[in-house]
Design an enzyme around this catalytic site. Structure first.
Site, PDB file in Angstrom:
ATOM      1  N   HIS A  53      23.607 -25.070  28.507  1.00 40.74           N
ATOM      2  CA  HIS A  53      24.685 -24.214  29.003  1.00 40.74           C
ATOM      3  C   HIS A  53      24.620 -24.270  30.522  1.00 40.74           C
ATOM      4  O   HIS A  53      23.593 -23.968  31.120  1.00 40.74           O
ATOM      5  CB  HIS A  53      24.534 -22.770  28.527  1.00 40.74           C
ATOM      6  CG  HIS A  53      25.665 -21.917  29.007  1.00 40.74           C
ATOM      7  ND1 HIS A  53      26.834 -21.796  28.289  1.00 40.74           N
ATOM      8  CD2 HIS A  53      25.827 -21.203  30.140  1.00 40.74           C
ATOM      9  CE1 HIS A  53      27.665 -21.017  28.963  1.00 40.74           C
ATOM     10  NE2 HIS A  53      27.080 -20.649  30.090  1.00 40.74           N
ATOM     11  N   CYS A  54      25.707 -24.682  31.138  1.00 37.59           N
ATOM     12  CA  CYS A  54      25.730 -24.855  32.592  1.00 37.59           C
ATOM     13  C   CYS A  54      26.344 -23.624  33.258  1.00 37.59           C
ATOM     14  O   CYS A  54      27.529 -23.342  33.047  1.00 37.59           O
ATOM     15  CB  CYS A  54      26.522 -26.099  32.964  1.00 37.59           C
ATOM     16  SG  CYS A  54      26.596 -26.363  34.739  1.00 37.59           S
TER      17      CYS A  54
END
Length: 193
Positions: A53-54
């Site tokens: 998850h960025c």
């Protein structure tokens, strides 16, 4: 037909057939999950071929967008590099050239060190802070890009690397093919055998 079943029906169907395994079902969504997927607590859904998850793009990176993420990293590095190519020479020349150094001030070193101190003193604070941040980001963003490229080449996601999975042993041609496939939007296999 299983994909069309609701959570409860899918669990019941898989249990009755003796095929209810944690690897086939997301315990949060109660939906059948594809291989190499993971439920992201931040996004609230399962992501096929979950990488990470960025927080910078505020989404999960997975099968459908890893190529775009690599483009994002590349263009971030190019934009920051462009800023540094313009800002650093401008800042360096703020006090004149090295061949024509500024008049020595009491307590200021001579030579390139004096030029550096003078450049920092004469550069507007906004440009100084922006350039300092650019230097910082120009260090870690390319490292992230190289790390991602290596993981793509050995057919591994960041999540799998953190979990301690071992990379596959591939030839250079296979590694190049993996990179090409991902950048074209066609990631490699869904299994890690």
């Amino acid at each position: 037909a299983q994909g069309a079943l609701g959570g409860g029906e899918l669990v019941r169907c898989l249990a009755m057939r003796g095929e209810l395994h944690a690897s086939l079902l997301c315990s949060t969504c109660l939906l059948e999950k594809p291989p190499r997927s993971k439920h992201c607590a931040t996004c609230g859904h399962c992501v096929h071929r979950f990488d990470h998850h960025c927080p910078f793009v505020n989404t999960c990176i997975g099968k459908d967008n890893i190529g775009y993420f690599m483009g994002f990293i590349l263009f971030c590095a190019l934009a920051i590099g462009s800023h540094l190519c313009v800002a650093l020479p401008h800042m360096w020349r703020a006090c004149g050239s090295a061949a024509d150094p500024p008049a020595a001030s009491p307590g200021r070193p001579e030579g390139w060190a004096g030029q550096l101190v003078c450049s920092i003193d004469e550069t507007p604070n906004a440009l100084l802070v922006t350039t300092g941040l650019a230097v910082f980001h120009m260090i870690w963003i390319p490292i992230l890009g190289v790390s991602q490229l290596w993981q793509i080449s050995v057919d591994m996601t960041t999540y799998e690397a953190i979990r301690g999975d071992q990379p596959r042993h591939l030839t250079w041609a296979q590694m190049a093919q993996n990179i090409t496939n991902v950048l074209r939007g066609r990631p490699t296999r869904d299994t890690r055998t």
